[in-house]
Design a protein around this motif. Sequence first.
Motif, PDB file in Angstrom:
ATOM      1  N   LEU A 216       0.867  -1.181   0.000  1.00  0.00           N
ATOM      2  CA  LEU A 216       0.000   0.000   0.000  1.00  0.00           C
ATOM      3  C   LEU A 216       0.901   1.229   0.000  1.00  0.00           C
ATOM      4  CD1 LEU A 216      -2.836   1.378   0.384  1.00  0.00           C
ATOM      5  CD2 LEU A 216      -2.385   1.255   2.856  1.00  0.00           C
ATOM      6  N   GLU A 217       0.719   2.093  -0.974  1.00  0.00           N
ATOM      7  CA  GLU A 217       1.578   3.285  -1.035  1.00  0.00           C
ATOM      8  C   GLU A 217       0.915   4.373  -1.875  1.00  0.00           C
ATOM      9  OE1 GLU A 217       4.643   2.688  -4.636  1.00  0.00           O
ATOM     10  OE2 GLU A 217       4.977   1.265  -2.994  1.00  0.00           O
ATOM     11  N   ARG A 218       1.475   5.566  -1.748  1.00  0.00           N
ATOM     12  CA  ARG A 218       1.019   6.677  -2.579  1.00  0.00           C
ATOM     13  C   ARG A 218       1.730   6.594  -3.922  1.00  0.00           C
ATOM     14  NH1 ARG A 218      -2.055  10.474  -0.168  1.00  0.00           N
ATOM     15  NH2 ARG A 218      -1.655  11.928  -1.867  1.00  0.00           N
ATOM     16  N   ARG A 219       0.958   6.752  -5.002  1.00  0.00           N
ATOM     17  CA  ARG A 219       1.524   6.652  -6.336  1.00  0.00           C
ATOM     18  C   ARG A 219       1.043   7.818  -7.191  1.00  0.00           C
ATOM     19  NH1 ARG A 219       3.710   2.019  -8.003  1.00  0.00           N
ATOM     20  NH2 ARG A 219       2.901   2.206 -10.139  1.00  0.00           N
ATOM     21  N   ALA A 220       1.822   8.094  -8.240  1.00  0.00           N
ATOM     22  CA  ALA A 220       1.451   9.178  -9.149  1.00  0.00           C
ATOM     23  C   ALA A 220       0.124   8.865  -9.823  1.00  0.00           C
ATOM     24  CB  ALA A 220       2.540   9.362 -10.212  1.00  0.00           C
ATOM     25  N   ASP A 221      -0.705   9.886  -9.913  1.00  0.00           N
ATOM     26  CA  ASP A 221      -1.999   9.760 -10.574  1.00  0.00           C
ATOM     27  C   ASP A 221      -1.976  10.656 -11.801  1.00  0.00           C
ATOM     28  OD1 ASP A 221      -4.577   9.670 -11.425  1.00  0.00           O
ATOM     29  OD2 ASP A 221      -5.489  10.124  -9.486  1.00  0.00           O
ATOM     30  N   ASP A 222      -1.754  10.034 -12.975  1.00  0.00           N
ATOM     31  CA  ASP A 222      -1.623  10.817 -14.205  1.00  0.00           C
ATOM     32  C   ASP A 222      -2.877  11.616 -14.514  1.00  0.00           C
ATOM     33  OD1 ASP A 222       0.905   9.808 -14.542  1.00  0.00           O
ATOM     34  OD2 ASP A 222       0.253   8.128 -15.798  1.00  0.00           O
ATOM     35  N   ALA A 223      -4.028  11.034 -14.213  1.00  0.00           N
ATOM     36  CA  ALA A 223      -5.285  11.711 -14.528  1.00  0.00           C
ATOM     37  C   ALA A 223      -5.447  12.995 -13.719  1.00  0.00           C
ATOM     38  CB  ALA A 223      -6.461  10.774 -14.283  1.00  0.00           C
ATOM     39  N   GLU A 224      -4.991  12.974 -12.470  1.00  0.00           N
ATOM     40  CA  GLU A 224      -5.166  14.125 -11.586  1.00  0.00           C
ATOM     41  C   GLU A 224      -3.935  15.022 -11.550  1.00  0.00           C
ATOM     42  OE1 GLU A 224      -7.897  14.881 -10.098  1.00  0.00           O
ATOM     43  OE2 GLU A 224      -9.010  13.073 -10.659  1.00  0.00           O
ATOM     44  N   GLY A 225      -2.819  14.504 -12.031  1.00  0.00           N
ATOM     45  CA  GLY A 225      -1.595  15.286 -11.972  1.00  0.00           C
ATOM     46  C   GLY A 225      -1.008  15.338 -10.582  1.00  0.00           C
ATOM     47  N   GLY A 226      -1.418  14.443  -9.698  1.00  0.00           N
ATOM     48  CA  GLY A 226      -0.909  14.426  -8.343  1.00  0.00           C
ATOM     49  C   GLY A 226      -0.634  13.010  -7.891  1.00  0.00           C
ATOM     50  N   THR A 228      -2.126   9.494  -5.487  1.00  0.00           N
ATOM     51  CA  THR A 228      -3.271   8.834  -4.888  1.00  0.00           C
ATOM     52  C   THR A 228      -2.800   7.550  -4.226  1.00  0.00           C
ATOM     53  OG1 THR A 228      -5.504   7.982  -5.296  1.00  0.00           O
ATOM     54  CG2 THR A 228      -3.848   7.486  -6.956  1.00  0.00           C
ATOM     55  N   TRP A 229      -3.565   7.054  -3.263  1.00  0.00           N
ATOM     56  CA  TRP A 229      -3.231   5.794  -2.626  1.00  0.00           C
ATOM     57  C   TRP A 229      -3.608   4.640  -3.550  1.00  0.00           C
ATOM     58  CZ3 TRP A 229      -0.370   5.038   1.585  1.00  0.00           C
ATOM     59  CH2 TRP A 229      -0.184   6.106   2.473  1.00  0.00           C
ATOM     60  N   ALA A 230      -2.793   3.587  -3.515  1.00  0.00           N
ATOM     61  CA  ALA A 230      -3.065   2.402  -4.326  1.00  0.00           C
ATOM     62  C   ALA A 230      -2.559   1.169  -3.599  1.00  0.00           C
ATOM     63  CB  ALA A 230      -2.405   2.512  -5.698  1.00  0.00           C
ATOM     64  N   VAL A 231      -3.210   0.027  -3.858  1.00  0.00           N
ATOM     65  CA  VAL A 231      -2.788  -1.239  -3.285  1.00  0.00           C
ATOM     66  C   VAL A 231      -2.293  -2.140  -4.412  1.00  0.00           C
ATOM     67  CG1 VAL A 231      -5.110  -2.274  -3.431  1.00  0.00           C
ATOM     68  CG2 VAL A 231      -3.467  -3.144  -1.770  1.00  0.00           C
ATOM     69  N   GLN A 232      -1.182  -2.825  -4.160  1.00  0.00           N
ATOM     70  CA  GLN A 232      -0.629  -3.746  -5.149  1.00  0.00           C
ATOM     71  C   GLN A 232      -1.155  -5.156  -4.886  1.00  0.00           C
ATOM     72  OE1 GLN A 232       3.664  -4.547  -5.135  1.00  0.00           O
ATOM     73  NE2 GLN A 232       3.668  -4.325  -7.362  1.00  0.00           N
ATOM     74  N   VAL A 233      -1.584  -5.820  -5.953  1.00  0.00           N
ATOM     75  CA  VAL A 233      -2.181  -7.149  -5.841  1.00  0.00           C
ATOM     76  C   VAL A 233      -1.205  -8.192  -6.393  1.00  0.00           C
ATOM     77  CG1 VAL A 233      -4.119  -8.595  -6.550  1.00  0.00           C
ATOM     78  CG2 VAL A 233      -4.483  -6.169  -6.100  1.00  0.00           C
TER      79      VAL A 233
END
Length: 258
Positions: A216-226, A228-233
């Motif tokens: 679980l980590e913060r990752r770049a969000d290309d759509a928002e330009g900032g 977002t949190w994401a979980v790796q499966v």
Amino acid sequence: MSSLKVAIIDDEPLARLRIKSLLAQASVANEVVAEFGEPVNGLQWLQAQDQAGTSPDMLLLDIQMPGLDGMVLAARLRELRQPPVVAFVTAHAEHALRAFDLAAADYLTKPVRLERLNATLDRVLKLKAARQPEPAADAVDNSADVFVVQDRGRLERIALSQILYFKAEQKYVTLRTAEHSHVLADSLTELEGRVGERFIRVHRNALVSRLAMKALERRADDAEGGETWAVQVAPTMEWLSVSRRQVTAVREAMAAQG
């Protein structure tokens, strides 16, 4: 008693009238939900019902019609996620072999007899029962934790332990395992009730197996330009978005797995 939702496509008004009369006398409960004398309109309606998740159980389909041959129409139904079971109704017996190549449930020749139609309806009713998903209680039972998927008439049992996530995309939901993806007509809310506590809602569009969450980590969000949190499966190593309100719950769930 289970009932069948039936649609009829036949360019002859008298033929449709006779079929409806026989259906009203049938031993299997049924409801005629639509009838069409023009095959193209009938196909468009079936496509719209498939998108809405409200496809009829059965289609009584003529073969020789102007505009769109019934055989061609039946072949187009294979493109649908939940196609109705097809039974051809025609005065021409020479198409029977081709009809069964298209996985038709039956081939009825005109004039159709009530006894023959009853046998067809009974067959379709059994096919409908076979398509039904496992009861919710079975889906979360530790002794038999399986999920039943229907894919173009084929049933496959998948262990819940093999499912990595369910993700809603537009009007359907994708079930993902390490090797395959399956498209479901169920809503994510319905699935959440069936799979129980083994899965956690990480976002409004995704349910993830607690055992499959690797990071679980913060990752770049290309759509928002900032970010977002994401979980790796694991083991696919895909990243799925985690809503801000669910970050704490996901973190706690991962910590609980030790």
